[in-house]
Design a protein around this motif. Structure first.
Motif, PDB file in Angstrom:
ATOM      1  N   GLN A  29       0.825  -1.210   0.000  1.00 40.82           N
ATOM      2  CA  GLN A  29       0.000   0.000   0.000  1.00 40.82           C
ATOM      3  C   GLN A  29       0.857   1.257   0.000  1.00 40.82           C
ATOM      4  N   LYS A  30       2.012   1.179   0.634  1.00 39.77           N
ATOM      5  CA  LYS A  30       2.907   2.338   0.705  1.00 39.77           C
ATOM      6  C   LYS A  30       3.777   2.453  -0.538  1.00 39.77           C
ATOM      7  N   ASN A  31       3.560   1.524  -1.493  1.00 37.26           N
ATOM      8  CA  ASN A  31       4.292   1.547  -2.759  1.00 37.26           C
ATOM      9  C   ASN A  31       5.804   1.475  -2.539  1.00 37.26           C
ATOM     10  N   SER A  32       6.220   0.656  -1.577  1.00 38.93           N
ATOM     11  CA  SER A  32       7.625   0.522  -1.242  1.00 38.93           C
ATOM     12  C   SER A  32       8.383  -0.208  -2.340  1.00 38.93           C
ATOM     13  N   PRO A  33       9.625   0.178  -2.564  1.00 41.01           N
ATOM     14  CA  PRO A  33      10.438  -0.560  -3.539  1.00 41.01           C
ATOM     15  C   PRO A  33      10.746  -1.991  -3.070  1.00 41.01           C
ATOM     16  N   LEU A  34      10.490  -2.280  -1.819  1.00 44.29           N
ATOM     17  CA  LEU A  34      10.716  -3.615  -1.267  1.00 44.29           C
ATOM     18  C   LEU A  34       9.490  -4.517  -1.386  1.00 44.29           C
ATOM     19  N   SER A  35       8.439  -4.034  -1.993  1.00 46.60           N
ATOM     20  CA  SER A  35       7.174  -4.768  -2.055  1.00 46.60           C
ATOM     21  C   SER A  35       7.323  -6.172  -2.625  1.00 46.60           C
ATOM     22  N   ARG A  36       8.008  -6.288  -3.737  1.00 48.34           N
ATOM     23  CA  ARG A  36       8.159  -7.600  -4.381  1.00 48.34           C
ATOM     24  C   ARG A  36       8.903  -8.578  -3.479  1.00 48.34           C
ATOM     25  N   ASP A  37      10.009  -8.116  -2.924  1.00 49.22           N
ATOM     26  CA  ASP A  37      10.788  -8.986  -2.044  1.00 49.22           C
ATOM     27  C   ASP A  37       9.979  -9.400  -0.828  1.00 49.22           C
ATOM     28  N   LEU A  38       9.232  -8.471  -0.296  1.00 47.95           N
ATOM     29  CA  LEU A  38       8.461  -8.774   0.906  1.00 47.95           C
ATOM     30  C   LEU A  38       7.307  -9.725   0.624  1.00 47.95           C
ATOM     31  N   THR A  39       6.652  -9.584  -0.508  1.00 47.63           N
ATOM     32  CA  THR A  39       5.560 -10.515  -0.820  1.00 47.63           C
ATOM     33  C   THR A  39       6.107 -11.927  -1.036  1.00 47.63           C
ATOM     34  N   GLN A  40       7.293 -12.033  -1.622  1.00 41.90           N
ATOM     35  CA  GLN A  40       7.925 -13.342  -1.777  1.00 41.90           C
ATOM     36  C   GLN A  40       8.273 -13.930  -0.414  1.00 41.90           C
ATOM     37  N   SER A  41       8.813 -13.106   0.455  1.00 46.49           N
ATOM     38  CA  SER A  41       9.147 -13.566   1.809  1.00 46.49           C
ATOM     39  C   SER A  41       7.902 -13.978   2.577  1.00 46.49           C
ATOM     40  N   CYS A  42       6.834 -13.231   2.390  1.00 45.89           N
ATOM     41  CA  CYS A  42       5.566 -13.548   3.043  1.00 45.89           C
ATOM     42  C   CYS A  42       5.103 -14.945   2.638  1.00 45.89           C
ATOM     43  N   ALA A  43       5.165 -15.242   1.363  1.00 46.52           N
ATOM     44  CA  ALA A  43       4.754 -16.565   0.884  1.00 46.52           C
ATOM     45  C   ALA A  43       5.639 -17.656   1.482  1.00 46.52           C
ATOM     46  N   GLU A  44       6.934 -17.385   1.569  1.00 46.46           N
ATOM     47  CA  GLU A  44       7.860 -18.355   2.157  1.00 46.46           C
ATOM     48  C   GLU A  44       7.546 -18.595   3.631  1.00 46.46           C
ATOM     49  N   VAL A  45       7.270 -17.523   4.366  1.00 45.32           N
ATOM     50  CA  VAL A  45       6.923 -17.651   5.783  1.00 45.32           C
ATOM     51  C   VAL A  45       5.673 -18.514   5.937  1.00 45.32           C
ATOM     52  N   CYS A  46       4.678 -18.254   5.118  1.00 42.65           N
ATOM     53  CA  CYS A  46       3.415 -18.985   5.232  1.00 42.65           C
ATOM     54  C   CYS A  46       3.577 -20.453   4.863  1.00 42.65           C
ATOM     55  N   ARG A  47       4.383 -20.737   3.866  1.00 42.90           N
ATOM     56  CA  ARG A  47       4.642 -22.141   3.498  1.00 42.90           C
ATOM     57  C   ARG A  47       5.431 -22.838   4.613  1.00 42.90           C
ATOM     58  N   SER A  48       6.343 -22.118   5.221  1.00 45.64           N
ATOM     59  CA  SER A  48       7.095 -22.668   6.349  1.00 45.64           C
ATOM     60  C   SER A  48       6.158 -22.968   7.523  1.00 45.64           C
ATOM     61  N   CYS A  49       5.215 -22.079   7.745  1.00 45.03           N
ATOM     62  CA  CYS A  49       4.224 -22.292   8.803  1.00 45.03           C
ATOM     63  C   CYS A  49       3.360 -23.521   8.506  1.00 45.03           C
ATOM     64  N   ALA A  50       3.005 -23.703   7.248  1.00 46.84           N
ATOM     65  CA  ALA A  50       2.223 -24.878   6.863  1.00 46.84           C
ATOM     66  C   ALA A  50       3.010 -26.146   7.186  1.00 46.84           C
ATOM     67  N   ASN A  51       4.306 -26.136   6.882  1.00 49.23           N
ATOM     68  CA  ASN A  51       5.150 -27.285   7.204  1.00 49.23           C
ATOM     69  C   ASN A  51       5.261 -27.494   8.708  1.00 49.23           C
ATOM     70  N   GLU A  52       5.282 -26.401   9.449  1.00 49.22           N
ATOM     71  CA  GLU A  52       5.316 -26.498  10.915  1.00 49.22           C
ATOM     72  C   GLU A  52       4.044 -27.174  11.431  1.00 49.22           C
ATOM     73  N   CYS A  53       2.930 -26.895  10.805  1.00 53.15           N
ATOM     74  CA  CYS A  53       1.672 -27.557  11.188  1.00 53.15           C
ATOM     75  C   CYS A  53       1.803 -29.072  11.046  1.00 53.15           C
ATOM     76  N   LEU A  54       2.446 -29.500   9.979  1.00 51.85           N
ATOM     77  CA  LEU A  54       2.640 -30.934   9.775  1.00 51.85           C
ATOM     78  C   LEU A  54       3.539 -31.521  10.858  1.00 51.85           C
ATOM     79  N   LYS A  55       4.562 -30.773  11.251  1.00 46.53           N
ATOM     80  CA  LYS A  55       5.465 -31.236  12.314  1.00 46.53           C
ATOM     81  C   LYS A  55       4.750 -31.334  13.653  1.00 46.53           C
TER      82      LYS A  55
END
Length: 93
Positions: A29-55
């Motif tokens: 929303q703030k149109n940050s130049p880091l937006s792309r990197d952060l959205t990729q990191s967000c997806a990685e965090v969420c996938r990691s959390c999904a794997n944690e659920c399995l553990k």
């Protein structure tokens, strides 16, 4: 693990996904130049959390696991929207 502790762990994992997504939206929303990197990191965090659920003993059909993957997909959608039209999200949200 006792049921109460198990539920609390699942809640914490899901909260981590929600917070990652919420932060990604704020940065976009703030149109940050880091937006792309952060959205990729967000997806990685969420996938990691999904794997944690399995553990924790959950299954791939479990609701918490699926919700974490849903958040990952939302983060990926944010990234796609940025690539297609960088100003679009700022107008919508």
């Amino acid at each position: 693990m006792k049921k109460g502790a198990y539920l609390m762990e699942k809640t914490n994992v899901l909260e981590e996904c929600m917070n990652a997504y919420k932060y990604a939206v704020e940065v976009v929303q703030k149109n940050s130049p880091l937006s792309r990197d952060l959205t990729q990191s967000c997806a990685e965090v969420c996938r990691s959390c999904a794997n944690e659920c399995l553990k924790l003993g959950g299954s791939r059909s479990g609701r918490t696991y699926k919700m974490c993957l849903d958040y990952a997909e939302l983060c990926e959608e944010l990234e796609q929207d940025i690539q297609e039209d960088p100003g679009r999200l700022r107008k919508l949200v």
